[in-house]
Design an enzyme around this catalytic site. Structure first.
Site, PDB file in Angstrom:
ATOM      1  N   PHE A   1      72.227  65.733  20.379  1.00  0.00           N
ATOM      2  CA  PHE A   1      71.103  66.416  20.315  1.00  0.00           C
ATOM      3  C   PHE A   1      70.146  65.375  20.754  1.00  0.00           C
ATOM      4  O   PHE A   1      68.923  65.261  21.034  1.00  0.00           O
ATOM      5  CB  PHE A   1      70.698  67.272  19.896  1.00  0.00           C
ATOM      6  N   LYS A   2      70.080  64.299  20.059  1.00  0.00           N
ATOM      7  CA  LYS A   2      68.494  63.154  19.905  1.00  0.00           C
ATOM      8  C   LYS A   2      69.032  62.424  21.601  1.00  0.00           C
ATOM      9  O   LYS A   2      67.891  62.218  21.833  1.00  0.00           O
ATOM     10  CB  LYS A   2      68.925  61.724  19.628  1.00  0.00           C
TER      11      LYS A   2
END
Length: 495
Positions: free
Chosen positions: A125-126
């Site tokens: 998700f980063k």
């Protein structure tokens, strides 16, 4: 939109978005926050539903970055959020959705869904914020004919996301600190196999909190920071946090069908249906973005903070006691990106909880530094937590294994270990009629050993990551000493 420090809201002049873009901590050691939160209207929310992800990101970010002209911001978001960059979609829809909402099924009288956030280049998700940060940094540096040395810390996914976002960027060098031998083999390979000349990996002999402390020490050394043009991509960077706000809006907009939207075509914001989000949490940045979305008016019922055995945040939301752990007390788990005992972004929520009293915030975090924490149990502030929608829970290795097996058997879906923490805790807070959205953290291939333990087979692997563990790795092992890291940065910094 102007920004102030959590520890000195009344001191000095407020800053603009571009003023704080390249930095981390404020000069007084606090974190930057907007003077106030922009509020959305019901009509805006309905309009947002007509937009693709890039256009939605432009609309949300424009409320926080009004010193970037709208055409430039739109071009940056269009360049960032493309199907080519977010091409690893596995389940719910076309890559052009960027963050598809995948419904698992009906449980507890409501729908339980996953918001796919791991379709980017590093399968975590980063990437959602980091890819934008890379383009924002490049834009700002080119405008000022400047260079930047990024010093960051990672417990697993931030590092690779930052490096993939910054590799080849003109004027940027990245120095990424990670805990030596405390990430998965896949995570290490993603980072250490990069051989770009502007990427430097430093494996710190300690835990993630040691890495984070070194980054903060460098950020607090004003002379060193200025001399070497030091910036950060850790979640203390405001731009990264606000970029994550966008996918809360995207998840909400996808949670209801056309009939539900039609039924609320004239409804005011307070009458719009609500959703809840569960967020696997370590450093509090991801769930802090949900708090910001809620403060903007997004109809969120609950923000569920899900931790692993390193349960500092769960302890706070249950008892009011914020008690950081020492390196010796920080446990190495099978959801390693959450093996964090000092939640850096937590200060942003405390700023709001203390009604933006910067002196009280400074006092609380001085107590963290000197006494290891503070306790709000039995105070009006602890009672006020429920008004912000926060609840919490923890899970352990056995819970993760059981949840991975259950979701695979029941829904034919393989989830990673951190998302399993999220699903496990989310199930404790299901409310009839309130959709529960779990933020997916990463793709299962990043944690193959635990997936094999749970399911007895290898997780699926995108073709461009086959054999990555066998590639040569480029990393320098260093002691957990800020001065040693500063010397390395000075020797290898950009001109």
């Amino acid at each position: 939109m102007k920004y102030v420090s959590t520890r000195g809201a009344a001191a000095g002049q407020p800053h603009s978005f571009l003023d704080i873009l390249l930095g981390g901590l404020a000069p007084d050691g606090g974190l930057f926050m907007p003077l106030d939160y922009p509020r959305i209207t019901a009509d805006e929310l309905r309009h947002f539903r007509t937009l693709d992800y890039a256009a939605l990101a432009c609309e949300i970010l424009a409320k926080f970055a009004d010193d970037i002209d709208r055409d430039t911001l739109a071009a940056l978001t269009r360049r960032t959020y493309t199907a080519e960059v977010y091409r690893h979609t596995r389940r719910a829809g076309p890559a052009s959705d960027i963050t598809p909402l995948s419904t698992l099924g009906s449980e507890g009288g409501t729908t339980l869904s996953l918001l796919e956030l791991s379709n980017g280049p590093t399968l975590a998700f980063k990437d959602m914020a980091m890819q934008l940060l890379g383009n924002l940094f490049e834009h700002a540096l080119a405008r000022d004919h400047a260079t930047l040395n990024i010093v960051g810390a990672t417990s697993g996914d931030t590092g690779s996301a930052a490096e993939y976002a910054m590799r080849g960027k003109r004027g940027v060098r990245v120095f990424m600190l990670s805990p030596h031998n405390k990430m998965s083999a896949f995570q290490r390979a993603q980072m250490y196999s990069l051989d770009d000349p502007n990427i430097f990996n430093l494996a710190v002999q300690g835990v993630f909190d040691d890495c984070q402390d070194i980054v903060k020490a460098i950020s607090n050394d004003a002379a060193f920071k200025a001399r070497h043009r030091v910036g950060t991509v850790n979640s203390i960077n405001w731009a990264r946090v606000v970029a994550q706000v966008v996918y809360y809006f995207k998840g909400y907009l996808a949670a209801f069908d056309d009939a539900a939207w039609q039924a609320h075509a004239e409804a005011p914001l307070e009458a719009m249906p609500k959703v809840s989000f569960t967020v696997p949490s370590g450093n509090f940045g991801n769930v802090c973005a949900g708090h910001i979305a809620r403060m903007m008016g997004l109809p969120i019922a609950r923000l569920v903070v899900a931790t692993n055995e390193n349960d500092v945040l769960d302890e706070f939301f249950r008892t009011g006691a914020y008690r950081v752990r020492s390196a010796a007390e920080t446990r190495q788990t099978t959801s390693p990106s959450m093996d964090i005992s000092k939640a850096s972004n937590f200060e942003r929520f405390v700023f709001d909880l203390f009604e933006r009293d910067s002196a009280r915030v400074a006092g609380a975090f001085e107590a963290v530094a000197s006494q290891g924490g503070f306790d709000l149990g039995g105070t009006p502030e602890f009672d006020a937590i429920k008004h912000y929608g926060f609840v919490s829970g923890r899970s352990n290795h056995a819970d993760r294994i059981a949840t991975i097996r259950d979701v695979d058997a029941r829904y034919r879906t393989t989830i990673d270990t951190h998302t399993a923490d999220g699903v496990c805790v989310a199930r404790r807070y299901l409310e009839p009629g309130v959709p529960m959205i779990v933020l997916e953290t990463a793709q299962p291939v990043k944690f193959g050993e635990t997936i094999r333990e749970a399911l007895g087979h290898e997780p699926d692997r995108p073709a461009d990551f086959v054999g990555i563990e066998a590639l040569p790795q480029h990393v320098t092992v260093v002691p957990a000493e800020a001065e040693r890291v500063k010397a390395f940065v000075a020797e290898h910094s950009a001109d």
